[in-house]
Design a protein around this motif. Structure first.
Motif, PDB file in Angstrom:
ATOM      1  N   HIS A 146      31.876  10.536 -43.734  1.00  0.00           N
ATOM      2  CA  HIS A 146      31.349  10.200 -42.337  1.00  0.00           C
ATOM      3  C   HIS A 146      32.274   9.905 -41.544  1.00  0.00           C
ATOM      4  O   HIS A 146      32.174   8.093 -41.054  1.00  0.00           O
ATOM      5  N   GLU A 189      31.823  14.963 -30.779  1.00  0.00           N
ATOM      6  CA  GLU A 189      30.844  15.798 -30.981  1.00  0.00           C
ATOM      7  C   GLU A 189      30.892  17.033 -31.812  1.00  0.00           C
ATOM      8  O   GLU A 189      30.726  17.658 -32.568  1.00  0.00           O
ATOM      9  N   LYS A 221      20.765  15.389 -34.600  1.00  0.00           N
ATOM     10  CA  LYS A 221      19.250  15.288 -34.901  1.00  0.00           C
ATOM     11  C   LYS A 221      18.959  14.013 -36.848  1.00  0.00           C
ATOM     12  O   LYS A 221      18.399  14.423 -37.027  1.00  0.00           O
ATOM     13  N   LYS A 222      19.484  13.580 -36.577  1.00  0.00           N
ATOM     14  CA  LYS A 222      19.362  12.264 -36.631  1.00  0.00           C
ATOM     15  C   LYS A 222      18.191  10.882 -36.779  1.00  0.00           C
ATOM     16  O   LYS A 222      18.047  10.847 -37.401  1.00  0.00           O
ATOM     17  N   ASN A 275      25.573  12.977 -35.002  1.00  0.00           N
ATOM     18  CA  ASN A 275      25.193  13.942 -35.673  1.00  0.00           C
ATOM     19  C   ASN A 275      23.496  14.255 -34.889  1.00  0.00           C
ATOM     20  O   ASN A 275      22.850  12.986 -34.658  1.00  0.00           O
ATOM     21  N   ASN A 293      26.577   8.905 -36.499  1.00  0.00           N
ATOM     22  CA  ASN A 293      27.060  10.005 -37.729  1.00  0.00           C
ATOM     23  C   ASN A 293      24.916   9.895 -39.032  1.00  0.00           C
ATOM     24  O   ASN A 293      24.527   8.086 -38.748  1.00  0.00           O
ATOM     25  N   ASP A 294      25.132  10.160 -39.483  1.00  0.00           N
ATOM     26  CA  ASP A 294      23.720  10.374 -40.408  1.00  0.00           C
ATOM     27  C   ASP A 294      25.078   9.496 -41.870  1.00  0.00           C
ATOM     28  O   ASP A 294      25.003  10.253 -42.105  1.00  0.00           O
TER      29      ASP A 294
END
Length: 358
Positions: free
Chosen positions: A80, A237, A245-246, A243, A69-70
């Motif tokens: 998170h 997810e 896009k991280k 994430n 995760n970001d």
């Protein structure tokens, strides 16, 4: 405003006597979003969870490059969920990350994986200005249950416990209850001892917390399920644990390929059985078996239990099951051994929708 959360020496638990609006305040939220004391159970100690802290100017970037995760964008108003994977995308641990301040981040995870996770994370620090330590002696991990007025998952709030500022975060709600987790700084322990008691696990309240946690359909990896799942096998997810896009992290290519090529054949599911029928206590790592309409007397393994809890003679299981096998089954059973039919289990819906568009 004086806190009314006090230590009960006679019962060994922290309980709320007055309106929690006086004790709990959301970061960036109105206090009116919290329920009355009748909606919240006593606080109990979660001795099976521990804490790792990452400190230093590079702490967020370091964890960002290791977890699913970001972490860089992690603010003070939320936490998170994240997975720590091997290069094959299998989860070696999962945790909840909380930013304590600008350069300090806490990771809450199963204590039976803490030493192993700390050792492996430390291998990758190298020149990063980041110090990782086992902070389980610095924080107690407490839990409580909200029976109504559920809040969005992964929110962080401040809470006074024995006059000590603590951090509460919300777990995803089950169909009935919502588990919450509190990080209670241990420097409050001297205050607690002065009042003649310690925070301990009250059996009914602890059972209620475990049941709400498991029934949420969102569970952390433990030693029994080490490297058993990729994140999607526990629906990470869909519940805010990945994430896409991280950027890179260990196992990222496998996790992304599984998602975007439609190769997810196992999913987190919930099952329920009568605790009195088991003759024992089921646990994480136990197998779930399924039959078919064509062969109703033949049961084959179709899943692995990730977490389990029993309350009021009912056991709820969160397990990762083969979607096709479970859907085709006319009956599910827990822990069938050779010559045994195991224990009948009822499938129940997870309390959230799987995301179809990531």
């Amino acid at each position: 405003m004086k806190s009314s959360i006090e230590l009960q020496a006679t019962k060994g638990v922290v309980s709320t006597h007055n309106n929690p609006i006086n004790q709990i305040k959301g970061i960036g939220m109105s206090e009116q979003n919290f329920a009355t004391s009748s909606d919240t159970s006593p606080l109990v100690e979660l001795t099976h969870w521990g804490v790792i802290t990452a400190s230093g100017v590079d702490a967020a970037n370091f964890l960002h490059n290791q977890l699913s995760n970001d972490i860089v964008s992690l603010g003070e108003a939320q936490v998170h969920l994240a997975a720590f994977c091997n290069v094959k995308g299998r989860m070696q641990a999962s945790m909840v990350a909380m930013r304590l301040n600008t350069h300090d981040i806490a990771l809450v995870l199963h204590k039976d994986l803490l030493e192993k996770t700390l050792k492996r994370l430390s291998m990758f620090v190298m020149r990063a200005k980041c110090t990782l330590v086992d902070a389980s002696d610095a924080y107690k991990v407490l839990g409580c249950v909200r029976s109504s007025n559920h809040l969005p998952a992964w929110q962080r709030h401040t809470m006074q416990v024995n006059g000590v500022s603590s951090s509460l975060f919300t777990w995803p709600a089950s169909h009935k209850d919502q588990a919450c987790v509190v990080l209670y700084p241990q420097h409050g322990a001297s205050h607690a001892q002065a009042e003649g008691g310690t925070i301990a696990a009250d059996a009914p309240a602890l059972a209620a917390w475990h049941h709400a946690y498991v029934a949420s359909g969102v569970t952390l990896v433990s030693e029994a399920t080490f490297e058993a799942f990729v994140p999607q096998m526990l629906n990470y997810e869909s519940v805010g644990g990945v994430n896409f896009k991280k950027g890179c992290y260990p196992g990222q290519e496998v996790v992304a390929r599984s998602q975007f090529r439609g190769a997810i054949k196992r999913r987190a599911m919930l099952g329920e059985l009568n605790a009195g029928e088991t003759g024992g206590v089921p646990g994480a790592g136990d197998e779930v078996f399924a039959n078919t309409a064509e062969a109703p007397d033949v049961f084959e393994a179709c899943g692995v239990v990730a977490s389990v809890a029993t309350r009021d003679a009912t056991t709820v299981l969160c397990f990762s099951g083969q979607s096709a096998a479970v859907q085709a089954a006319t009956e599910l059973r827990l822990a069938c051994s050779e010559g045994s039919q195991g224990y009948a289990m009822q499938l129940i819906d997870v309390p959230y929708a799987l995301l179809t568009d990531i």
